[in-house]
Design an enzyme around this catalytic site. Sequence first.
Site, PDB file in Angstrom:
ATOM      1  N   GLU A 137     -23.727 -28.323 -25.387  1.00  0.00           N
ATOM      2  CA  GLU A 137     -24.505 -27.259 -24.745  1.00  0.00           C
ATOM      3  C   GLU A 137     -23.707 -25.977 -24.967  1.00  0.00           C
ATOM      4  OE1 GLU A 137     -25.864 -25.313 -20.542  1.00  0.00           O
ATOM      5  OE2 GLU A 137     -24.078 -26.545 -20.729  1.00  0.00           O
TER       6      GLU A 137
ATOM      7  N   ASP B 216     -20.951 -30.445 -21.483  1.00  0.00           N
ATOM      8  CA  ASP B 216     -21.466 -29.351 -20.664  1.00  0.00           C
ATOM      9  C   ASP B 216     -20.655 -28.072 -20.853  1.00  0.00           C
ATOM     10  OD1 ASP B 216     -23.052 -28.297 -18.353  1.00  0.00           O
ATOM     11  OD2 ASP B 216     -21.072 -28.281 -17.391  1.00  0.00           O
TER      12      ASP B 216
END
Length: 623
Positions: free
Chosen positions: A353, A300
Site C-alpha cells: 500500500e 500497510d
Amino acid sequence: MGETDLWLLAEGRHMRPWEKLGAHPCVQNGSTGTAFAVWAPNARQVCVVGDFNHWDPAQHVMQHRGTAGVWEIFVPGVGDGALYKYSVLGEDGSRVLKTDPYALRTETGSGHACVVMQLPERVEPTPNQRARSQALTSPMSIYEVHVGSWQRPYGQLPDWNYLAEHLVPYVVEMGFTHIELMPINEHPFYGSWGYQPTGLYAPSARYGSPETFRDFIATAHAAGLMVLLDWVPAHFPSDADALGRFDGTALFEHADPREGFHRDWNTLIYNYGRNEVRNFLVGNALFWIERYGIDGLRVDAVASMLYRDYSRPEGEWVPNRDGGRENYEAIALLREVNQVVGVEAPGAISVAEESTAFAGVTAPPWNGGLGFHYKWNLGWMHDTLAYLALDPVHRAHHHNRITFSMMYAYSEHYVLPLSHDEVVHGKGSLYGKMHGDDWQKRANLRILYAFMYAHPGRKLLFMGGEWGQTQEWNHDAELQWGLLQNPSHAGIHQLVRDLNHLYRSHTALHARDDEPGGFSWIDAQDAAHSVYSFVRYGHTSAQQVVVVCNMTPVARHGYRLGVPQGGVWREILNTDANEYGGSGAGNCGEVSSVPVACHGYAHSVVLTLPPLGVLWLEPELPA
C-alpha cells in the site's frame, strides 16, 4: 542458545529468530519445561514471571548472555498453556511487566499475558497452488475482510471455526480468488482494526486459538482460495506493557521523536537500522508464511516508511546521511523482507500500500526496486471515485480522470483497490459516494465494478461493497446483510459474482495485465457523450473482450463502434440487465458487425448503449 545463534541475532542475520527467542517447551538435561529468551540489552535485570511462580520476580531471574543482549532461563515443569510475562528492571531504574515480543499466543481478556505454546509445525503449501494462483498472468480477485465485523453470530465476535464454515464457502461462491485479512496480530485496542499490533507473532485471542486460525487457513486452501495477511511494520503502539521502551530505553523505536513517533496515529516507529529490530520484522514476515501457511503479505502504510518527512512540517524531521528525505534504513528493510520471502517461500507474494510516486516499488531489488510483487493503484481509485461522484452533466469536462490511469498502467504491477480506507472516518460507503438518486447510485456502482474488472490490474473489494452497503463500515457491528432482501442490492451482489466468474474465465481480462499489448483504446476521446470504449486482448484472436462504458443516464441508440474483427459479437455482460436491477436496455444478447470502417478498424457494430451502463462483448467463435 548457542553462540552462533547469539552472533546471528546481533548481526541481524538470524533467518528464523522465533525458533530461539520467546518461550519454547522443551527437554533439557532430562527435565521437561520451557526455555525463555528475550532481547533486552540495556536492562539491569530480567525475570520471567507467571502463574507458575505467583508472578514473583524473585523466583526466576534470567541469565544475561553478554554482548548479544539476550536474557534466558529454563524453567522446569512449565509447559503449554502457562501464562507469563517478563519483569524488566530497566536502565532507567523502573521495573515494568512486559509482554514477550516473540509470544506465540496471548490470553483473552484484559491481562494481556503471554501463553506458552509449542511452535506451530511448518505448513507446506499444496505444490504449485501458489504459483498457479498468484502468477502475474493469473486472475486475482481479492475479498478484503475485517473478521470481527463480517458477520456477528448471536451478536458476538465470530471465531475462526465460524469463519471457516461460513466465510470460506461464501467467498468461493462469489468467485473471489483470495481472502485478504485485515491485521489479525494481537492488538489490545479493537478499534485500531489490528493496525496497532502489540503481539506481532500471535494471532489475536479474541478470534480463537492459533490452532483454529491454522485450521481456517487450511480450509481456505482446501477450497482453492489463497489467503493474504495485512502486515504492519510501519508503526506500533506505545502501550506500557508492549515494545515501547522495552528495557528502559528506546530499544525497538528511535529515541528522537522526530524519527520515532507518528503524530498521525500516536504510535512509535521502528528503528529499522538496528540489526535486531530488522531481524524481528524480517523474521516475522517469514513466520506467518512458513508456520501458518499465509500466501502473501499486504504491507500497510509503506509511504510512511519510505520518507523521513512523511506528514511532518519542515524542521521536524531528520534528513538521511545525504541530506535527503528518503529513509534508507526502511528501504533496506523492505528489500530484505521481499528477498527473504522470495527465496524462502517461492510463490508467496507481497503487496505494497504505497501512495506516492516512489519509483520501482514492484521492480526487483537487484534493479534498484523494493521487490514487491504488486502495488495498490491508489491513483486509479481516487480518479475513478471522483469521476463517479460527479453529476453526469459535468463528466464531459473531466473525461481524462478515467483515461489518465492508462498513462502509467505499466509502470508497476498494480492492484486496483476499493478497500476499507474508502468507507471509514466519515467518507461514507461506496454506494454513498456515487452521484444521483438511489437508482443512479446503484447504476453508477455497477459501472464502477464493471470498469474495475475490465481495467488492467488485479481487483480488491472490501466486504459489503459487493451488494452496495449503504452505511459507512462500522467495526462494532456486522455488515448490512439485510440489504440482500432488496432486489436492487441483490442485483449488485449477482453482478459482482458474475464479474468474478467472467474475469476468471476470460483470458483477455487478466493474462496480459502488465503488457501494453493487452489493452487498446477504441475511443478515449468521446467526451461529448461521456463514452469510453476499449479492447482487452488475450493471446489469440478469439481471446478479445470489447468494453463500452456509457457514463450518462441517457440511453444511446445507433452508436457506431469499431471492432477488431468482423462477425457476431456476443453481449457477455450488460450492467443494465434486469437481473442486476437495471432497466433492461441492450442489444438482445448479440450484434453483428458490418464492413464499415470506424475508429481505425475495418468493421464496426451499431449498439444500443444502456443508460449509466457498461457492455462487455466477445467475438462468437465459428461453429
